[in-house]
Motif scaffolding. Structure first.
Motif, mmCIF file in Angstrom:
data_model
loop_
_atom_site.group_PDB
_atom_site.id
_atom_site.type_symbol
_atom_site.label_atom_id
_atom_site.label_comp_id
_atom_site.label_asym_id
_atom_site.label_seq_id
_atom_site.Cartn_x
_atom_site.Cartn_y
_atom_site.Cartn_z
ATOM 1 N N MET A 85 0.848 -1.181 0.000
ATOM 2 C CA MET A 85 0.000 0.000 0.000
ATOM 3 C C MET A 85 0.888 1.236 0.000
ATOM 4 N N SER A 86 0.439 2.236 -0.613
ATOM 5 C CA SER A 86 1.181 3.474 -0.750
ATOM 6 C C SER A 86 1.374 4.167 0.590
ATOM 7 N N VAL A 87 2.524 4.811 0.746
ATOM 8 C CA VAL A 87 2.763 5.583 1.969
ATOM 9 C C VAL A 87 1.857 6.799 2.033
ATOM 10 N N ALA A 88 1.288 7.190 0.902
ATOM 11 C CA ALA A 88 0.400 8.353 0.891
ATOM 12 C C ALA A 88 -1.004 8.003 1.357
ATOM 13 N N PHE A 89 -1.332 6.711 1.404
ATOM 14 C CA PHE A 89 -2.674 6.315 1.818
ATOM 15 C C PHE A 89 -2.805 6.468 3.318
ATOM 16 N N VAL A 90 -3.764 7.250 3.712
ATOM 17 C CA VAL A 90 -4.032 7.462 5.128
ATOM 18 C C VAL A 90 -5.514 7.225 5.355
ATOM 19 N N PRO A 91 -5.862 6.364 6.310
ATOM 20 C CA PRO A 91 -7.281 6.129 6.583
ATOM 21 C C PRO A 91 -7.999 7.425 6.944
ATOM 22 N N GLU A 92 -9.276 7.472 6.651
ATOM 23 C CA GLU A 92 -10.088 8.668 6.865
ATOM 24 C C GLU A 92 -9.952 9.204 8.294
ATOM 25 N N ARG A 93 -9.934 8.314 9.280
ATOM 26 C CA ARG A 93 -9.887 8.746 10.679
ATOM 27 C C ARG A 93 -8.570 9.416 11.065
ATOM 28 N N LEU A 94 -7.519 9.203 10.259
ATOM 29 C CA LEU A 94 -6.213 9.782 10.568
ATOM 30 C C LEU A 94 -5.844 10.970 9.687
ATOM 31 N N GLU A 101 11.586 12.866 5.228
ATOM 32 C CA GLU A 101 11.729 11.423 5.070
ATOM 33 C C GLU A 101 10.498 10.821 4.390
ATOM 34 N N THR A 102 9.321 11.252 4.803
ATOM 35 C CA THR A 102 8.082 10.760 4.205
ATOM 36 C C THR A 102 8.018 11.141 2.732
ATOM 37 N N LEU A 103 8.360 12.379 2.428
ATOM 38 C CA LEU A 103 8.348 12.835 1.040
ATOM 39 C C LEU A 103 9.344 12.048 0.197
ATOM 40 N N GLN A 104 10.531 11.787 0.751
ATOM 41 C CA GLN A 104 11.542 11.035 0.006
ATOM 42 C C GLN A 104 11.070 9.612 -0.265
ATOM 43 N N ARG A 105 10.456 8.962 0.718
ATOM 44 C CA ARG A 105 9.925 7.612 0.520
ATOM 45 C C ARG A 105 8.848 7.614 -0.559
ATOM 46 N N LEU A 106 8.028 8.633 -0.561
ATOM 47 C CA LEU A 106 6.961 8.733 -1.546
ATOM 48 C C LEU A 106 7.538 8.925 -2.951
ATOM 49 N N ASP A 150 8.972 6.446 -8.210
ATOM 50 C CA ASP A 150 9.983 5.986 -9.153
ATOM 51 C C ASP A 150 9.784 4.501 -9.450
ATOM 52 N N GLN A 151 9.567 3.711 -8.409
ATOM 53 C CA GLN A 151 9.358 2.274 -8.587
ATOM 54 C C GLN A 151 8.060 1.993 -9.347
ATOM 55 N N LEU A 152 7.012 2.745 -9.051
ATOM 56 C CA LEU A 152 5.743 2.570 -9.757
ATOM 57 C C LEU A 152 5.898 2.858 -11.246
ATOM 58 N N ILE A 153 6.604 3.931 -11.568
ATOM 59 C CA ILE A 153 6.812 4.290 -12.977
ATOM 60 C C ILE A 153 7.603 3.203 -13.690
ATOM 61 N N ARG A 154 8.629 2.674 -13.049
ATOM 62 C CA ARG A 154 9.417 1.595 -13.651
ATOM 63 C C ARG A 154 8.553 0.362 -13.907
ATOM 64 N N CYS A 155 7.708 0.040 -12.945
ATOM 65 C CA CYS A 155 6.820 -1.121 -13.084
ATOM 66 C C CYS A 155 5.820 -0.906 -14.220
ATOM 67 N N ILE A 156 5.250 0.279 -14.293
ATOM 68 C CA ILE A 156 4.287 0.602 -15.355
ATOM 69 C C ILE A 156 4.953 0.493 -16.722
ATOM 70 N N VAL A 157 6.145 1.045 -16.858
ATOM 71 C CA VAL A 157 6.870 0.996 -18.133
ATOM 72 C C VAL A 157 7.180 -0.456 -18.515
ATOM 73 N N ASN A 203 -0.631 9.279 -5.352
ATOM 74 C CA ASN A 203 0.588 9.843 -4.779
ATOM 75 C C ASN A 203 0.862 11.242 -5.327
ATOM 76 N N LEU A 204 0.683 11.422 -6.632
ATOM 77 C CA LEU A 204 0.942 12.725 -7.247
ATOM 78 C C LEU A 204 -0.046 13.782 -6.753
ATOM 79 N N ILE A 205 -1.296 13.396 -6.590
ATOM 80 C CA ILE A 205 -2.290 14.321 -6.045
ATOM 81 C C ILE A 205 -1.917 14.705 -4.623
ATOM 82 N N TYR A 206 -1.488 13.740 -3.838
ATOM 83 C CA TYR A 206 -1.061 13.995 -2.456
ATOM 84 C C TYR A 206 0.106 14.983 -2.426
ATOM 85 N N LEU A 207 1.117 14.749 -3.268
ATOM 86 C CA LEU A 207 2.258 15.660 -3.328
ATOM 87 C C LEU A 207 1.855 17.056 -3.775
#
Length: 77
Positions: free
Chosen positions: A1-10, A19-24, A29-36, A57-61
């Motif tokens: 699950m994406s690090v950007a996913f946060v349950p509604e209650r949180l 650190e969170t931004l860097q992980r995202l 980067d990994q998602l784009i490689r997988c898609i390609v 993730n992009l919307i979150y950023l």
């Protein structure tokens, strides 16, 4: 699950730090490689789930960038 996913209650309670931004960004980067890779193998329909996560993730950023005051943003020269 994406690090950007946060349950509604949180939502609105998570602290955004470098650190969170860097992980995202690394996850994106990994998602784009997988898609390609899937697209190059002719399996475009298999990469839809990864495209959805990347989009979220992009919307979150973008939301973070819009909420960050200009004086707090770092510029890249």
């Amino acid at each position: 699950m994406s690090v950007a996913f946060v349950p509604e209650r949180l939502r609105g309670k998570a602290e955004v730090n470098q650190e969170t931004l860097q992980r995202l960004l690394e996850e994106n980067d990994q998602l784009i490689r997988c898609i390609v890779e899937y697209q190059s193998k002719g399996r475009a329909t298999d990469c839809v789930q990864y495209e959805h996560i990347l989009h979220r993730n992009l919307i979150y950023l973008a939301t973070i960038a819009d909420a960050t005051p200009p004086s707090a943003q770092k510029t890249v020269d």
